[in-house]
Design a protein around this motif. Structure first.
Motif, PDB file in Angstrom:
ATOM      1  N   MET A  67      34.590  28.169  29.655  1.00 18.71           N
ATOM      2  CA  MET A  67      34.528  27.543  28.358  1.00 18.71           C
ATOM      3  C   MET A  67      34.344  28.617  27.301  1.00 18.71           C
ATOM      4  SD  MET A  67      30.713  25.742  28.451  1.00 18.71           S
ATOM      5  CE  MET A  67      30.889  24.986  30.023  1.00 18.71           C
ATOM      6  N   ASP A  68      34.701  28.306  26.069  1.00 22.88           N
ATOM      7  CA  ASP A  68      34.565  29.299  25.012  1.00 22.88           C
ATOM      8  C   ASP A  68      33.101  29.390  24.557  1.00 22.88           C
ATOM      9  OD1 ASP A  68      34.234  26.998  23.527  1.00 22.88           O
ATOM     10  OD2 ASP A  68      35.810  27.430  22.102  1.00 22.88           O
ATOM     11  N   LEU A  69      32.803  30.359  23.706  1.00 26.54           N
ATOM     12  CA  LEU A  69      31.415  30.597  23.300  1.00 26.54           C
ATOM     13  C   LEU A  69      30.809  29.403  22.574  1.00 26.54           C
ATOM     14  CD1 LEU A  69      31.277  34.320  22.146  1.00 26.54           C
ATOM     15  CD2 LEU A  69      30.262  33.299  24.162  1.00 26.54           C
ATOM     16  N   ARG A  70      31.574  28.752  21.723  1.00 29.96           N
ATOM     17  CA  ARG A  70      31.024  27.601  20.976  1.00 29.96           C
ATOM     18  C   ARG A  70      30.667  26.459  21.920  1.00 29.96           C
ATOM     19  NH1 ARG A  70      30.763  28.959  15.966  1.00 29.96           N
ATOM     20  NH2 ARG A  70      32.371  30.227  14.998  1.00 29.96           N
ATOM     21  N   THR A  71      31.529  26.172  22.859  1.00 33.65           N
ATOM     22  CA  THR A  71      31.264  25.110  23.827  1.00 33.65           C
ATOM     23  C   THR A  71      30.090  25.483  24.726  1.00 33.65           C
ATOM     24  OG1 THR A  71      33.621  24.580  23.803  1.00 33.65           O
ATOM     25  CG2 THR A  71      32.329  23.680  25.611  1.00 33.65           C
ATOM     26  N   ALA A  72      30.041  26.733  25.152  1.00 28.87           N
ATOM     27  CA  ALA A  72      28.940  27.196  26.008  1.00 28.87           C
ATOM     28  C   ALA A  72      27.612  27.160  25.256  1.00 28.87           C
ATOM     29  CB  ALA A  72      29.228  28.596  26.527  1.00 28.87           C
ATOM     30  N   ALA A  73      27.625  27.510  23.975  1.00 25.69           N
ATOM     31  CA  ALA A  73      26.407  27.459  23.173  1.00 25.69           C
ATOM     32  C   ALA A  73      25.912  26.022  23.056  1.00 25.69           C
ATOM     33  CB  ALA A  73      26.657  28.055  21.791  1.00 25.69           C
ATOM     34  N   VAL A 128      24.015  37.162  29.747  1.00 26.78           N
ATOM     35  CA  VAL A 128      24.972  36.135  30.154  1.00 26.78           C
ATOM     36  C   VAL A 128      26.291  36.833  30.476  1.00 26.78           C
ATOM     37  CG1 VAL A 128      26.267  34.099  29.416  1.00 26.78           C
ATOM     38  CG2 VAL A 128      23.890  34.367  28.701  1.00 26.78           C
ATOM     39  N   PRO A 129      26.799  36.671  31.709  1.00 24.41           N
ATOM     40  CA  PRO A 129      28.070  37.313  32.061  1.00 24.41           C
ATOM     41  C   PRO A 129      29.243  36.664  31.327  1.00 24.41           C
ATOM     42  CG  PRO A 129      27.185  36.088  33.934  1.00 24.41           C
ATOM     43  CD  PRO A 129      26.186  35.979  32.832  1.00 24.41           C
ATOM     44  N   ALA A 130      30.169  37.473  30.903  1.00 24.41           N
ATOM     45  CA  ALA A 130      31.347  36.984  30.177  1.00 24.41           C
ATOM     46  C   ALA A 130      32.595  37.170  31.024  1.00 24.41           C
ATOM     47  CB  ALA A 130      31.497  37.747  28.871  1.00 24.41           C
ATOM     48  N   VAL A 131      33.540  36.286  30.803  1.00 21.70           N
ATOM     49  CA  VAL A 131      34.855  36.393  31.428  1.00 21.70           C
ATOM     50  C   VAL A 131      35.801  36.907  30.355  1.00 21.70           C
ATOM     51  CG1 VAL A 131      36.734  35.124  32.523  1.00 21.70           C
ATOM     52  CG2 VAL A 131      34.356  34.445  32.952  1.00 21.70           C
ATOM     53  N   ARG A 132      36.388  38.042  30.604  1.00 22.19           N
ATOM     54  CA  ARG A 132      37.321  38.619  29.625  1.00 22.19           C
ATOM     55  C   ARG A 132      38.719  38.583  30.221  1.00 22.19           C
ATOM     56  NH1 ARG A 132      34.314  40.693  25.407  1.00 22.19           N
ATOM     57  NH2 ARG A 132      32.196  41.212  25.980  1.00 22.19           N
ATOM     58  N   ILE A 133      39.626  38.008  29.474  1.00 19.40           N
ATOM     59  CA  ILE A 133      41.002  37.841  29.925  1.00 19.40           C
ATOM     60  C   ILE A 133      41.793  39.098  29.576  1.00 19.40           C
ATOM     61  CG2 ILE A 133      43.093  36.440  29.692  1.00 19.40           C
ATOM     62  CD1 ILE A 133      41.214  34.183  28.697  1.00 19.40           C
ATOM     63  N   PRO A 134      42.478  39.697  30.548  1.00 14.52           N
ATOM     64  CA  PRO A 134      43.290  40.883  30.246  1.00 14.52           C
ATOM     65  C   PRO A 134      44.395  40.538  29.259  1.00 14.52           C
ATOM     66  CG  PRO A 134      43.157  40.508  32.616  1.00 14.52           C
ATOM     67  CD  PRO A 134      42.533  39.332  31.950  1.00 14.52           C
ATOM     68  N   SER A 135      44.654  41.447  28.355  1.00 13.04           N
ATOM     69  CA  SER A 135      45.712  41.241  27.374  1.00 13.04           C
ATOM     70  C   SER A 135      47.066  41.411  28.051  1.00 13.04           C
ATOM     71  CB  SER A 135      45.574  42.238  26.228  1.00 13.04           C
ATOM     72  OG  SER A 135      46.642  42.091  25.326  1.00 13.04           O
ATOM     73  N   ASP A 161      27.890  30.145  35.949  1.00 17.22           N
ATOM     74  CA  ASP A 161      26.948  31.186  35.521  1.00 17.22           C
ATOM     75  C   ASP A 161      25.866  30.596  34.626  1.00 17.22           C
ATOM     76  OD1 ASP A 161      28.221  33.220  36.922  1.00 17.22           O
ATOM     77  OD2 ASP A 161      29.501  33.745  35.221  1.00 17.22           O
ATOM     78  N   LEU A 162      26.262  29.687  33.728  1.00 15.54           N
ATOM     79  CA  LEU A 162      25.278  29.047  32.859  1.00 15.54           C
ATOM     80  C   LEU A 162      24.283  28.221  33.670  1.00 15.54           C
ATOM     81  CD1 LEU A 162      27.395  27.878  29.804  1.00 15.54           C
ATOM     82  CD2 LEU A 162      25.959  29.910  30.007  1.00 15.54           C
ATOM     83  N   ASP A 163      24.791  27.479  34.653  1.00 11.38           N
ATOM     84  CA  ASP A 163      23.902  26.675  35.498  1.00 11.38           C
ATOM     85  C   ASP A 163      22.932  27.559  36.270  1.00 11.38           C
ATOM     86  OD1 ASP A 163      25.059  24.318  34.621  1.00 11.38           O
ATOM     87  OD2 ASP A 163      26.457  24.203  36.308  1.00 11.38           O
ATOM     88  N   THR A 164      23.418  28.693  36.764  1.00  8.51           N
ATOM     89  CA  THR A 164      22.555  29.643  37.474  1.00  8.51           C
ATOM     90  C   THR A 164      21.480  30.196  36.548  1.00  8.51           C
ATOM     91  OG1 THR A 164      24.362  30.253  38.950  1.00  8.51           O
ATOM     92  CG2 THR A 164      22.522  31.806  38.782  1.00  8.51           C
ATOM     93  N   LEU A 165      21.862  30.556  35.333  1.00 10.67           N
ATOM     94  CA  LEU A 165      20.894  31.078  34.368  1.00 10.67           C
ATOM     95  C   LEU A 165      19.863  30.028  33.985  1.00 10.67           C
ATOM     96  CD1 LEU A 165      23.289  33.140  32.123  1.00 10.67           C
ATOM     97  CD2 LEU A 165      21.499  34.038  33.613  1.00 10.67           C
ATOM     98  N   ILE A 166      20.308  28.793  33.802  1.00  9.60           N
ATOM     99  CA  ILE A 166      19.368  27.720  33.479  1.00  9.60           C
ATOM    100  C   ILE A 166      18.338  27.579  34.587  1.00  9.60           C
ATOM    101  CG2 ILE A 166      19.167  25.213  33.215  1.00  9.60           C
ATOM    102  CD1 ILE A 166      21.899  25.349  31.728  1.00  9.60           C
ATOM    103  N   GLU A 167      18.774  27.611  35.834  1.00 11.36           N
ATOM    104  CA  GLU A 167      17.834  27.520  36.958  1.00 11.36           C
ATOM    105  C   GLU A 167      16.864  28.691  36.960  1.00 11.36           C
ATOM    106  OE1 GLU A 167      17.172  25.168  39.290  1.00 11.36           O
ATOM    107  OE2 GLU A 167      18.543  23.944  38.102  1.00 11.36           O
ATOM    108  N   ARG A 168      17.373  29.898  36.659  1.00 11.86           N
ATOM    109  CA  ARG A 168      16.530  31.094  36.647  1.00 11.86           C
ATOM    110  C   ARG A 168      15.529  31.063  35.500  1.00 11.86           C
ATOM    111  NH1 ARG A 168      19.894  36.156  36.096  1.00 11.86           N
ATOM    112  NH2 ARG A 168      20.908  35.212  37.876  1.00 11.86           N
TER     113      ARG A 168
END
Length: 77
Positions: A1-7, A26-33, A51-58
């Motif tokens: 998901m994008d940053l706004r949706t993840a926030a 927070v780990p990011a997924v970067r798409i190769p150009s 990753d967000l769910d894992t961080l929330i648990e942590r």
């Protein structure tokens, strides 16, 4: 998901999440150009929901009523 949706998923602002990504929390997924031949990534940053769910648990706080208690010694028992 994008940053706004993840926030919104985390319940924080876009800028707070962006700072968490930049600082490495927070780990990011970067798409190769597709046009860059030197390995550059697109500017768009995505966040994996897992990753967000894992961080929330942590980051969860545990409310253990016995956590701050010291063991009591009762003489004669």
């Amino acid at each position: 998901m994008d940053l706004r949706t993840a926030a919104a998923y985390l319940g924080c602002s876009y800028w707070t999440l962006r700072d968490l990504v930049v600082s490495g929390h927070v780990p990011a997924v970067r798409i190769p150009s597709p046009r860059a031949t030197d390995g550059r990534a697109m500017r768009r940053i995505l966040i994996d929901t897992r990753d967000l769910d894992t961080l929330i648990e942590r980051w969860k706080e545990v409310n253990d009523p016995n956590a701050n208690r010291t063991s009591e010694i009762h003489p004669g028992t």
